[in-house]
Design an enzyme around this catalytic site. Structure first.
Site, PDB file in Angstrom:
ATOM      1  N   ASP A   1       1.541  -1.376  -0.262  1.00  0.00           N
ATOM      2  CA  ASP A   1      -0.191   0.032  -0.059  1.00  0.00           C
ATOM      3  C   ASP A   1       0.760   0.823   0.461  1.00  0.00           C
ATOM      4  O   ASP A   1       2.154   1.900   0.234  1.00  0.00           O
ATOM      5  CB  ASP A   1      -0.578   0.019   1.935  1.00  0.00           C
TER       6      ASP A   1
ATOM      7  N   GLU B   1       1.401  -0.044  -4.758  1.00  0.00           N
ATOM      8  CA  GLU B   1       0.268   0.710  -5.371  1.00  0.00           C
ATOM      9  C   GLU B   1       1.024   2.205  -5.393  1.00  0.00           C
ATOM     10  O   GLU B   1       0.929   2.033  -3.868  1.00  0.00           O
ATOM     11  CB  GLU B   1      -1.085   0.799  -4.407  1.00  0.00           C
TER      12      GLU B   1
END
Length: 500
Positions: A232, A262
């Site tokens: 993330d 990400e």
């Protein structure tokens, strides 16, 4: 040895999934039908204990609590208990499905106590620009993990393990506070304005932070039998540390792990630069491709041939994880991107059936979305058919037909192990047709649209050509009518995820 099956990731959650602690059990029940349509890996939600049992886990509190300890409202996470997560991952391994864990390494939330720290206020858009002189604030940055104690890790966190926060408990003021002290600075590799995201921002210059997070990696791989990670918010923390972390995890697990980050950015150059700065094989989600999908779907008579312009799948196809939607992009989210419903089947056929990229399909498009912006599964449930078509037929030489800006197509000619081949044609205006070559080995065969949106047959001529058609503002996927596996279409896929 037979040819390897085409791989597909399934993102196994959406933002508004029920917070009743039964998600892992429900996902476990879905494994057989996900396996049957061709899912080879599942991206599971961030399963570490968050600030509450209603949070999705991005508000992370404790890396080492997977739903095992009575902390932050109870034992389980939103998704379930550690035992249920382990049951899910064990069954997935038995079925040959990999598990990618959503790792949130940028920050911590919901501290156990406040600590006094010297800080300056800085500009949120340019986090290196001071807005005040140093002064003392009270920050929620003391993490003792009383429910877990020292099990798995004895590391506790204090103000000097963080670079900043966004709340001063002394006066209840919300601002961006950069902590002052030796070794406390934003990460040099992060663009200005990107370092702080939320909560208490971890300081990866501190050796205790580095050691604790490095140790967590091999621990969770072994605890769950992971096949990889979705990382993330990688644009918000140290590339240097992430390189070290990946090296440590791979070295200490001896596993061939998959890593996708990400790094959500509309510009291809930013993604390419980040990948080139990484010392290890890494993938990123192809954000520019999603923006192209959105632009084409919302622009009248848009040129379909511009779909791959400045996309990662074109520049670095082996590093591209292709998506149409995700929990970050779904309606109601701050990063929501509008891809019109009529275009989603076209976009999914593109990422699933072409030969480049590693496609990931979204929970909400397969099972539907709950919450204030509910949506049904896309295309009347046809996404399962598209995934199965990838598993059975998307092999071999690829040829594109791009003469018309509003009606394009491509073929896959098949291989010795997967000889059927396929022909895909799509239009964003009226009905269309294209004469395409699927190979003279298919001469005399009769092909039909396995999606059922085009009627009739296409007969392949002696030179291996057929005239393939599609309805207006739609797509058709043509495969030999007696090809192996055609009896599985339409797929009898149960999209009722919440049937207990």
């Amino acid at each position: 040895m037979g040819e390897k099956q085409n791989a597909v990731i399934f993102q196994g959650f959406e933002w508004n999934c029920s917070a009743d602690g039964k998600h892992y059990r429900r996902l476990l029940a879905q494994l057989p039908q996900l396996k049957a349509i061709g899912i080879t890996a599942i991206w599971v939600p961030p399963g570490c204990k968050g600030a509450s049992q209603e949070g999705n886990g991005y508000d992370i509190y404790d890396l080492y609590d997977l739903g095992e300890f009575d902390q932050k409202g109870g034992v389980r996470t939103k998704w379930g208990t550690k035992e249920e997560l382990q049951a899910l991952t064990a069954k997935a391994r038995e079925l040959g499905i990999g598990i990618y864990f959503d790792a949130v390494l940028n920050h911590r939330c919901s501290a156990d106590k406040k600590e006094k720290v010297m800080a300056i206020e800085v500009d949120r858009d340019d986090q290196k620009t001071p807005l005040s002189d140093p002064y003392e604030i009270e920050a929620w940055v003391g993490f003792d993990f009383p429910g877990r104690g020292d099990k798995y890790s004895s590391q506790k966190y204090h103000w000097y393990h963080f670079g900043g926060t966004d709340f001063n408990a002394a006066n209840d003021k919300e601002a961006l506070y950069k902590f002052q002290g030796d070794g406390l600075d934003w990460a040099e590799s992060v663009e200005e304005g990107d370092d702080f995201l939320l909560g208490a921002d971890l300081n990866y210059s501190h050796p205790e932070v580095q050691a604790d997070v490095k140790n967590w990696g091999p621990w969770i791989v072994k605890e769950l039998g992971l096949s990889g990670f979705r990382l993330d918010a990688v644009r918000h923390f140290s590339e240097r540390f992430l390189n070290q972390w990946v090296e440590h995890v791979t070295k200490n697990t001896k596993e061939d792990l998959f890593f996708v980050g990400e790094y959500w950015h509309p510009e291809l150059d930013a993604l390419v630069k980040w990948l080139e700065d990484m010392d290890h094989k890494f993938c990123l989600f192809d954000a520019p491709l999603v923006y192209n999908f959105a632009r084409i779907s919302t622009t009248k008579d848009a040129d379909l041939r511009t779909m791959f312009d400045n996309a990662l799948i074109k520049a670095k196809p082996v590093n591209a994880v292709t998506v149409v939607n995700s929990h970050d992009l779904q309606p109601g989210q701050t990063m929501a991107i509008n891809i019109e419903g009529w275009f989603k089947p076209l976009a999914y056929c593109v990422i699933l059936l072409q030969d480049a990229g590693y496609p990931s399909i979204f929970f909400g498009d397969l099972f539907g979305i709950k919450g204030e912006h509910p949506e049904e599964p896309i295309a009347g449930g046809k996404l399962a058919d598209m995934v199965l078509a990838r598993k059975l037929y998307a092999y071999g030489q690829q040829d594109a037909y791009l003469d018309d800006p509003n009606c394009v197509g491509f073929v896959r000619r098949g291989t010795a192990d997967h000889p059927a081949g396929l022909a895909c044609i799509m239009s964003n205006t009226g009905p269309g047709e294209i004469r395409m070559a699927v190979g003279d080995l298919h001469a005399g065969q009769k092909w039909t649209d396995l999606l059922g949106w085009s009627q009739g047959e296409v007969e392949i001529d002696n030179e291996g050509y057929g005239v393939f058609r599609c309805p207006g503002v739609s797509i058709s996927l043509w495969v030999r009518s007696d090809a192996e596996g055609r009896d599985q279409f339409p797929v009898n896929f149960d999209s009722n995820f919440y049937a207990d």
